[in-house]
Design a protein around this motif. Sequence first.
Motif, PDB file in Angstrom:
ATOM      1  N   GLN A  81      12.187   0.917 -11.602  1.00  0.00           N
ATOM      2  CA  GLN A  81      10.182   1.572 -10.872  1.00  0.00           C
ATOM      3  C   GLN A  81       9.988   1.408  -9.317  1.00  0.00           C
ATOM      4  O   GLN A  81       9.973   2.453  -8.710  1.00  0.00           O
ATOM      5  CB  GLN A  81       9.318   1.956 -11.563  1.00  0.00           C
ATOM      6  N   VAL A  82      10.089   0.158  -9.244  1.00  0.00           N
ATOM      7  CA  VAL A  82       9.848  -0.717  -7.889  1.00  0.00           C
ATOM      8  C   VAL A  82      10.942  -0.344  -7.612  1.00  0.00           C
ATOM      9  O   VAL A  82      10.765  -0.328  -6.248  1.00  0.00           O
ATOM     10  CB  VAL A  82       8.647  -2.269  -8.192  1.00  0.00           C
TER      11      VAL A  82
ATOM     12  N   GLU B 280      13.032   1.688  -2.201  1.00  0.00           N
ATOM     13  CA  GLU B 280      14.610   2.320  -1.290  1.00  0.00           C
ATOM     14  C   GLU B 280      14.061   3.437  -0.885  1.00  0.00           C
ATOM     15  O   GLU B 280      14.414   3.760  -0.041  1.00  0.00           O
ATOM     16  CB  GLU B 280      15.281   2.607  -2.399  1.00  0.00           C
ATOM     17  N   LYS B 281      12.961   4.266  -1.097  1.00  0.00           N
ATOM     18  CA  LYS B 281      12.791   5.501  -0.187  1.00  0.00           C
ATOM     19  C   LYS B 281      11.582   4.833   0.324  1.00  0.00           C
ATOM     20  O   LYS B 281      11.768   5.996   1.501  1.00  0.00           O
ATOM     21  CB  LYS B 281      11.498   5.831  -1.834  1.00  0.00           C
ATOM     22  N   ALA B 282      10.891   3.735   0.635  1.00  0.00           N
ATOM     23  CA  ALA B 282       9.305   3.021   1.129  1.00  0.00           C
ATOM     24  C   ALA B 282      10.733   2.966   2.652  1.00  0.00           C
ATOM     25  O   ALA B 282      10.646   3.552   4.175  1.00  0.00           O
ATOM     26  CB  ALA B 282       8.670   3.074   0.835  1.00  0.00           C
TER      27      ALA B 282
ATOM     28  N   ILE C 162       1.090  -9.298  -3.888  1.00  0.00           N
ATOM     29  CA  ILE C 162       1.938 -10.924  -4.310  1.00  0.00           C
ATOM     30  C   ILE C 162       3.134 -10.508  -5.055  1.00  0.00           C
ATOM     31  O   ILE C 162       4.059 -10.899  -4.857  1.00  0.00           O
ATOM     32  CB  ILE C 162       1.023 -10.821  -5.542  1.00  0.00           C
ATOM     33  N   LEU C 163       3.641  -8.906  -5.687  1.00  0.00           N
ATOM     34  CA  LEU C 163       4.475  -8.246  -6.352  1.00  0.00           C
ATOM     35  C   LEU C 163       6.031  -8.451  -4.899  1.00  0.00           C
ATOM     36  O   LEU C 163       6.456  -8.933  -4.882  1.00  0.00           O
ATOM     37  CB  LEU C 163       4.660  -7.448  -6.882  1.00  0.00           C
TER      38      LEU C 163
ATOM     39  N   ASN D  80       0.641  -1.100  -0.107  1.00  0.00           N
ATOM     40  CA  ASN D  80      -0.235   0.396  -0.360  1.00  0.00           C
ATOM     41  C   ASN D  80       0.924   1.418  -0.469  1.00  0.00           C
ATOM     42  O   ASN D  80       0.718   2.178  -0.781  1.00  0.00           O
ATOM     43  CB  ASN D  80      -0.586   0.176   0.935  1.00  0.00           C
ATOM     44  N   GLU D  81       1.874   1.480   0.456  1.00  0.00           N
ATOM     45  CA  GLU D  81       2.451   2.298   0.570  1.00  0.00           C
ATOM     46  C   GLU D  81       3.478   2.683  -0.455  1.00  0.00           C
ATOM     47  O   GLU D  81       3.732   3.889  -0.527  1.00  0.00           O
ATOM     48  CB  GLU D  81       3.675   2.223   1.862  1.00  0.00           C
ATOM     49  N   ILE D  82       4.394   1.784  -1.245  1.00  0.00           N
ATOM     50  CA  ILE D  82       3.767   2.402  -3.049  1.00  0.00           C
ATOM     51  C   ILE D  82       3.561   1.956  -3.514  1.00  0.00           C
ATOM     52  O   ILE D  82       4.150   1.959  -5.166  1.00  0.00           O
ATOM     53  CB  ILE D  82       5.389   1.221  -2.953  1.00  0.00           C
TER      54      ILE D  82
END
Length: 159
Positions: free
Chosen positions: A117-118, A123-125, A102-103, A95-97
């Motif tokens: 992108q993911v 890394e940021k979260a 499942i990913l 939810n945060e990213i």
Amino acid sequence: MQCELCGDTIHGSPKRVNIEGAVLQVCLKCARLGVEVAQPRPAAPGRRAPAAPAAPQRKGRDVFDLMVGEVVDDFGERIKKARIEKNWTQKDLANEIKEREILIKKIEKGDLIPEDQVRVKLEKALGISLLDVSDDEITSRKGGKISTTLGDIIKIKRE
């Protein structure tokens, strides 16, 4: 046998021709409409057909060769450890990213290498780094010549 182009009965042996990318068995009249394709020769009795050449071996992560660094081998463990330190579930992290749960599960198991992108979102979260940048790449980037690009000019004009 019937001509695959006009439907007439083929007298004698059919011709294999390439007509606009399709290989068809046609009569002599329709054969002039395309380029004749060589007939596969039947294998002689007692002789084996030559084996098809083996597909070239590709190294596992050649897509990442173009990046500044490679994704570290233990990326799944790092993500899981950082997520647990923040007391997040996999669903919370998803939810945060803004990705599917499942990913996250597949990435943490190591079944899936995160796309750029993911990876950046993770890394940021989580406040971690998933890239393995060698010392050679760091030194080569620091000593490079700075030049103006078309993108810099566009940014300047917008400002």
